[in-house]
Write an enzyme that holds these catalytic residues in place. Structure first.
Site, PDB file in Angstrom:
ATOM      1  N   TYR A 153     -12.387  30.227 -22.347  1.00 54.95           N
ATOM      2  CA  TYR A 153     -11.794  29.267 -23.271  1.00 54.95           C
ATOM      3  C   TYR A 153     -12.308  29.550 -24.682  1.00 54.95           C
ATOM      4  O   TYR A 153     -13.512  29.669 -24.896  1.00 54.95           O
ATOM      5  CB  TYR A 153     -12.158  27.855 -22.807  1.00 54.95           C
ATOM      6  CG  TYR A 153     -11.347  26.774 -23.459  1.00 54.95           C
ATOM      7  CD1 TYR A 153      -9.990  26.646 -23.199  1.00 54.95           C
ATOM      8  CD2 TYR A 153     -11.932  25.887 -24.350  1.00 54.95           C
ATOM      9  CE1 TYR A 153      -9.235  25.664 -23.812  1.00 54.95           C
ATOM     10  CE2 TYR A 153     -11.178  24.895 -24.964  1.00 54.95           C
ATOM     11  CZ  TYR A 153      -9.838  24.787 -24.694  1.00 54.95           C
ATOM     12  OH  TYR A 153      -9.097  23.821 -25.295  1.00 54.95           O
ATOM     13  N   LYS A 170      -6.897  18.218 -17.783  1.00 53.65           N
ATOM     14  CA  LYS A 170      -5.883  19.082 -17.191  1.00 53.65           C
ATOM     15  C   LYS A 170      -5.415  18.498 -15.844  1.00 53.65           C
ATOM     16  O   LYS A 170      -4.755  17.486 -15.838  1.00 53.65           O
ATOM     17  CB  LYS A 170      -6.433  20.504 -17.069  1.00 53.65           C
ATOM     18  CG  LYS A 170      -7.158  20.995 -18.351  1.00 53.65           C
ATOM     19  CD  LYS A 170      -6.231  21.199 -19.533  1.00 53.65           C
ATOM     20  CE  LYS A 170      -6.950  21.424 -20.862  1.00 53.65           C
ATOM     21  NZ  LYS A 170      -7.974  22.442 -20.888  1.00 53.65           N
TER      22      LYS A 170
HETATM   23  C1  LIG Z   1      -9.030  22.756 -21.786  1.00 51.65           C
HETATM   24  C2  LIG Z   1     -10.216  23.507 -21.340  1.00 51.65           C
HETATM   25  C3  LIG Z   1     -11.497  23.210 -21.828  1.00 51.65           C
HETATM   26  C4  LIG Z   1     -11.723  22.159 -22.883  1.00 51.65           C
HETATM   27  O1  LIG Z   1     -11.400  20.891 -22.416  1.00 51.65           O
HETATM   28  P1  LIG Z   1     -10.858  19.700 -23.385  1.00 51.65           P
HETATM   29  O2  LIG Z   1     -10.670  18.582 -22.415  1.00 51.65           O
HETATM   30  O3  LIG Z   1      -9.610  20.190 -24.022  1.00 51.65           O
HETATM   31  O4  LIG Z   1     -11.928  19.462 -24.387  1.00 51.65           O
HETATM   32  C5  LIG Z   1     -12.564  23.928 -21.334  1.00 51.65           C
HETATM   33  N1  LIG Z   1     -12.387  24.886 -20.393  1.00 51.65           N
HETATM   34  C6  LIG Z   1     -11.180  25.203 -19.914  1.00 51.65           C
HETATM   35  C7  LIG Z   1     -11.057  26.276 -18.895  1.00 51.65           C
HETATM   36  C8  LIG Z   1     -10.052  24.529 -20.360  1.00 51.65           C
HETATM   37  O5  LIG Z   1      -8.848  24.849 -19.902  1.00 51.65           O
END
Ligand SMILES: *Cc1c(COP(=O)(O)O)cnc(C)c1O
Length: 397
Positions: free
Chosen positions: A116, A213
């Site tokens: 990320y 997510k």
């Molecule tokens: C989206 C994401 C993050 C960050 O998370 P947020 O909730 O957007 O702060 C970290 N790691 C992965 C693999 C992600 O997809």
């Protein structure tokens, strides 16, 4: 014979609905009430004295916790098979608080290059400012990983599967390297979710999720989680109290609500993504498909051995130039163009234009972010509709 790991994981539909939810709520409410408060009061000054002496387990202030948040944390801990869980206001808050808590000036961390963007930037910009060095290694190169470990290395952090190429890390190998060098191992398991893999069962020390997510699952909240043994999570909890990235009570409620249908949604997203990946692989306008459920994926054997499903994200290189790729994306009718994943709505993105736009083209190409790379995050629409939409757009470019 089945294509995937048959080892049961703690994540089940029954647990997703009931775990962490005590009965007998306020007013006989079936659902966990939202304790929409910043402050908790004491019955009298004796209760205050008992609280500071550790004899009264109540909460005193909202930055240190909340009953709705605690219910969500217990639910997640059960799904992941973890002793303890802690929630944050975002996935990045989970990542940054954990690393700041575990590392001090003079320490060193090893991280996989396919990760990320903001996690990489946190290491390169923030940790570096405090005298903490990071070495980036190629995801899946265990010799390079082991060679990068120094006397002052304290943490190895990786996603699995990684973003956006869906490399799968061999968790057994990672744990073995970590144990031999006495380095803590952290897996950002956002792309896998607790339905598809449980890194703690392999001996990984901490699991991180962006609950924004799949766990929240409706593209309507932001949250992060860290799971592991109680002493480690307790220490991270103290740092959260200082750094302040607490999840708010209403968001904790939305997360509980999302998690109840998470295994249903995830099962469907696993199936649709595999169907989409198989369809894309056969289409002559597609050069390469990145999906760990495909036999052609370089880490398919590892994925099969440690995952029960391969997730809802499919990346692929079109047989087209940048203009053709953007034209394909614009022709899709079902997915909106967006950088996230894991929600009920399908999303599509062009990583070169969004997450990596500030990199020079050569630097972007060096890490595989090609002009023709497309990232498709499937939602819960019908697989036949998603595939028909993609076919129509492919045939038109
Ligand atoms: C989206 C994401 C993050 C960050 O998370 P947020 O909730 O957007 O702060 C970290 N790691 C992965 C693999 C992600 O997809």
């Amino acid at each position: 014979m089945s294509e995937k790991c048959e080892t049961p994981v703690p994540c089940s539909g029954t647990r997703a609905v009931h775990a962490g939810e005590e009965r007998g709520h306020w007013g006989n409410s079936l659902t966990v009430p939202i304790a929409q408060t910043s402050t908790y009061v004491f019955e009298d000054t004796h209760a205050v004295k008992a609280f500071v002496a550790g004899k009264n387990p109540q909460i005193d202030y909202g930055r240190y916790g909340n009953p709705t948040q605690h219910a969500a944390e217990s639910k997640l801990a059960e799904l992941e098979g973890a002793e303890a869980a802690i929630l944050f206001s975002s996935g990045m808050s989970a990542v940054t608080t954990t690393l700041l808590g575990m590392l001090s000036t003079g320490h060193h961390a090893v991280i996989m290059d396919d990760c990320y963007r903001k996690t990489a930037q946190f290491c390169q910009m923030v940790l570096k400012k405090f005298g903490i060095e990071t070495t980036f290694v190629h995801a899946g190169d265990y010799a390079e990983l082991e060679g990068a470990i120094r006397d002052n290395t304290r943490v190895i952090i990786s996603e699995s599967p990684t973003n956006p190429h869906l490399n799968v890390i061999d968790l057994e190998k990672l744990v073995d390297i970590g144990k031999r060098h006495r380095v803590k191992t952290i897996i950002d398991s956002t792309f896998a979710t607790p339905l598809n893999q449980c890194p703690l069962e392999f001996g990984i020390d901490l699991v991180i999720h962006s609950a924004t997510k799949y766990l929240g699952g409706h593209n309507d909240l932001m949250a992060g989680a860290v799971l592991g043994n109680a002493p480690l999570i307790g220490a991270i909890r103290d740092y959260r109290g200082i750094l302040g990235g607490v999840i708010d009570p209403h968001c904790a409620y939305l997360l509980i609500r999302g998690i109840k249908t998470f295994p249903l949604r995830m099962g469907k997203q696993n199936e649709t993504a595999l169907m989409l990946a198989r369809f894309l692989e056969k289409h002559d306008r597609v050069k390469r498909v990145y999906y760990p459920g495909l036999e052609s994926h370089p880490h398919h054997d590892v994925a099969k051995a440690q995952m029960r499903g391969f997730g809802g994200l499919v990346s692929f290189d079109l047989d087209a130039d940048e203009a053709g790729t953007l034209d394909f994306i614009d022709r899709l009718k079902i997915p909106c163009i967006g950088a996230s994943l894991g929600g009920v709505e399908s999303l599509v993105s062009h990583p070169a234009s969004i997450s990596y736009y500030e990199l020079a083209r050569e630097d972007r190409l060096a890490i595989g972010i090609a002009d023709e790379l497309v990232r498709y995050a499937v939602g819960i629409e019908d697989a036949e509709d998603i595939i028909a939409d993609v076919r129509r757009a492919l045939d038109a470019v």
